[in-house]
Design a protein around this motif. Structure first.
Motif, PDB file in Angstrom:
ATOM      1  N   GLU A  90       0.680  -1.258  -0.054  1.00  0.00           N
ATOM      2  CA  GLU A  90       0.114  -0.034  -0.288  1.00  0.00           C
ATOM      3  C   GLU A  90       0.723   1.126  -0.027  1.00  0.00           C
ATOM      4  N   ILE A  91       1.971   1.185   0.837  1.00  0.00           N
ATOM      5  CA  ILE A  91       2.585   2.501   0.883  1.00  0.00           C
ATOM      6  C   ILE A  91       3.326   2.537  -0.728  1.00  0.00           C
ATOM      7  N   LEU A  92       3.869   1.508  -0.964  1.00  0.00           N
ATOM      8  CA  LEU A  92       4.606   1.528  -2.447  1.00  0.00           C
ATOM      9  C   LEU A  92       3.669   1.973  -3.420  1.00  0.00           C
ATOM     10  N   ALA A  93       2.409   1.703  -3.417  1.00  0.00           N
ATOM     11  CA  ALA A  93       1.352   2.095  -4.513  1.00  0.00           C
ATOM     12  C   ALA A  93       1.141   3.499  -4.434  1.00  0.00           C
ATOM     13  N   GLU A  94       0.789   3.967  -2.930  1.00  0.00           N
ATOM     14  CA  GLU A  94       0.619   5.402  -2.601  1.00  0.00           C
ATOM     15  C   GLU A  94       2.164   6.253  -3.200  1.00  0.00           C
ATOM     16  N   ASN A  95       3.090   5.832  -2.766  1.00  0.00           N
ATOM     17  CA  ASN A  95       4.413   6.413  -3.429  1.00  0.00           C
ATOM     18  C   ASN A  95       4.228   6.632  -5.016  1.00  0.00           C
ATOM     19  N   LYS A  96       3.797   5.645  -5.610  1.00  0.00           N
ATOM     20  CA  LYS A  96       3.825   5.516  -7.038  1.00  0.00           C
ATOM     21  C   LYS A  96       2.943   6.545  -7.651  1.00  0.00           C
ATOM     22  N   VAL A  97       1.571   6.828  -7.038  1.00  0.00           N
ATOM     23  CA  VAL A  97       0.719   7.666  -7.232  1.00  0.00           C
ATOM     24  C   VAL A  97       1.429   9.267  -6.917  1.00  0.00           C
ATOM     25  N   ALA A  98       2.079   9.276  -6.006  1.00  0.00           N
ATOM     26  CA  ALA A  98       2.628  10.447  -5.630  1.00  0.00           C
ATOM     27  C   ALA A  98       3.630  11.029  -6.916  1.00  0.00           C
ATOM     28  N   SER A  99       4.502   9.962  -6.906  1.00  0.00           N
ATOM     29  CA  SER A  99       5.790  10.221  -7.929  1.00  0.00           C
ATOM     30  C   SER A  99       5.033  10.481  -9.305  1.00  0.00           C
ATOM     31  N   ALA A 100       3.991   9.634  -9.575  1.00  0.00           N
ATOM     32  CA  ALA A 100       3.540  10.074 -11.140  1.00  0.00           C
ATOM     33  C   ALA A 100       2.921  11.439 -11.004  1.00  0.00           C
ATOM     34  N   LYS A 101       2.398  11.873 -10.023  1.00  0.00           N
ATOM     35  CA  LYS A 101       1.794  13.188  -9.877  1.00  0.00           C
ATOM     36  C   LYS A 101       2.715  14.304 -10.085  1.00  0.00           C
ATOM     37  N   ALA A 102       3.784  14.144  -9.391  1.00  0.00           N
ATOM     38  CA  ALA A 102       4.941  15.093  -9.036  1.00  0.00           C
ATOM     39  C   ALA A 102       5.721  15.130 -10.735  1.00  0.00           C
TER      40      ALA A 102
END
Length: 163
Positions: free
Chosen positions: A74-86
């Motif tokens: 879940e942490i990894l998925a949230e990080n991926k979403v945040a990274s994609a947004k950035a």
């Protein structure tokens, strides 16, 4: 010493003011208005500065992403979403900057200024800076990363699943 205090006494100042104010002059009212305007401006500027209260305490913002019992996935998925947004925001900003550079280039071409070399130099500088920042980020990550076999396995699994 006595003569000094006689010259700076409040009574003497009031008497001097009254003598000057009551003397006949064409500019008495204008001078009075100018003095009042300058004094008023100074006092207004001092009043606008404020500084009478303590500064406001810092506002604390709690991030809702630090929820307990989250799995590494879940942490990894949230990080991926945040990274994609950035990355999307950075790409949008870069596109905006590129449009501005193209406008400057068009103006330079229209006025006969040689812009190709400056554009290429700027592009090379931006690329060198990007590589420098990436290297610094990688160095910090390599220095501070802790070995976590479970997280590393999930990372590899997620990377393989994304490909």
């Amino acid at each position: 010493m006595r003569a000094f205090f006689r010259n700076v006494s409040p009574r003497r100042a009031v008497v001097d003011f009254w003598q000057v104010f009551t003397a006949p002059s064409d500019y008495r009212r204008v001078g009075l208005l100018m003095a009042a305007a300058v004094t008023g401006t100074l006092f207004t500027a001092m009043a606008m500065e404020g500084g009478t209260a303590l500064p406001r305490p810092p506002e604390i913002i709690y991030f809702p992403s630090f929820v307990e019992n989250r799995s590494d996935a879940e942490i990894l998925a949230e990080n991926k979403v945040a990274s994609a947004k950035a990355r999307a925001e950075a790409a949008e900003e870069e596109a905006r900057q590129e449009r501005v550079r193209q406008m400057y280039k068009a103006v330079g071409d229209a006025t006969g200024v040689e812009t190709k070399r400056a554009y290429e130099e700027g592009k090379a500088e931006r690329e060198a800076y990007r590589k420098k920042v990436e290297a610094a980020r990688k160095e910090v990550l390599d220095k501070h990363m802790v070995d976590n076999p479970v997280f590393d396995a999930e990372m590899k699994k997620a990377q393989n699943g994304a490909q």
